[in-house]
Motif scaffolding. Sequence first.
Motif, short mmCIF file in Angstrom:
data_model
loop_
_atom_site.label_atom_id
_atom_site.label_comp_id
_atom_site.label_asym_id
_atom_site.label_seq_id
_atom_site.Cartn_x
_atom_site.Cartn_y
_atom_site.Cartn_z
N VAL A 17 0.92 -1.09 0.16
CA VAL A 17 -0.06 -0.06 0.02
C VAL A 17 1.03 1.36 0.03
N GLY A 18 1.77 1.25 0.80
CA GLY A 18 2.80 2.46 0.94
C GLY A 18 3.33 2.54 -0.21
N TYR A 19 3.84 1.53 -1.08
CA TYR A 19 4.80 1.65 -2.24
C TYR A 19 3.81 2.20 -3.35
N LYS A 20 2.65 1.24 -3.47
CA LYS A 20 1.75 1.53 -4.60
C LYS A 20 1.21 3.05 -4.62
N PHE A 21 0.84 3.46 -3.52
CA PHE A 21 0.23 4.78 -3.53
C PHE A 21 1.35 5.87 -3.01
N GLN A 22 2.55 5.67 -2.65
CA GLN A 22 3.51 6.43 -2.43
C GLN A 22 3.14 7.49 -1.22
N VAL A 23 2.65 6.60 -0.21
CA VAL A 23 2.40 7.16 1.17
C VAL A 23 3.25 6.51 2.39
N MET A 24 3.95 7.24 2.86
CA MET A 24 4.72 6.78 4.22
C MET A 24 3.67 5.90 5.05
N HIS A 25 4.26 4.85 5.70
CA HIS A 25 3.20 3.84 6.49
C HIS A 25 3.22 4.73 8.01
N GLU A 26 2.19 4.64 8.47
CA GLU A 26 1.80 5.09 9.70
C GLU A 26 0.80 4.14 10.11
N SER A 27 0.43 4.26 11.37
CA SER A 27 -0.50 3.48 12.03
C SER A 27 -1.10 4.15 13.33
N PRO A 28 -2.34 4.22 13.38
CA PRO A 28 -3.24 3.98 12.02
C PRO A 28 -3.33 4.90 11.22
#
Length: 129
Positions: free
Chosen positions: A90-101
């Motif tokens: 998800v992070g790679y495909k949508f170019q958004v750095m992972h965070e949670s939540p």
Amino acid sequence: MAMFGKLFGGSKTPKEDKLLPWIALSELEQLDEIIEKSNTKTQVVFKHSTRCGISRMVMNQFVGAYGLTENDLDLYYLDLLNYREVSNEVGYKFQVMHESPQLLIIKKGEVISHASHGAINDIDLSQFI
């Protein structure tokens, strides 16, 4: 109901009065489907850590304030601990750095808005329909 128990981490199911139209996000192939579907309908991904109290609190607030229907948008739930590979993609495909939540709003194949932690509940999803 068993599906929701599994989605939210077994016996740690949030104590909400309403059930949301969650779609379990558990397969990499679903990401291509989300991109395709986003051309005609807003797609939303809620990334949740079932072991994090903050994530649980934010999700409970999100559920409590949610007022849309399945006709408005598709709402995906990603248990990032059980589906780490999907979360990474998800992070790679949508170019958004992972965070949670984390909440991602996808239209026409791209993330048009995203937020994490308490900022998730500041997003008015109705403006993206």
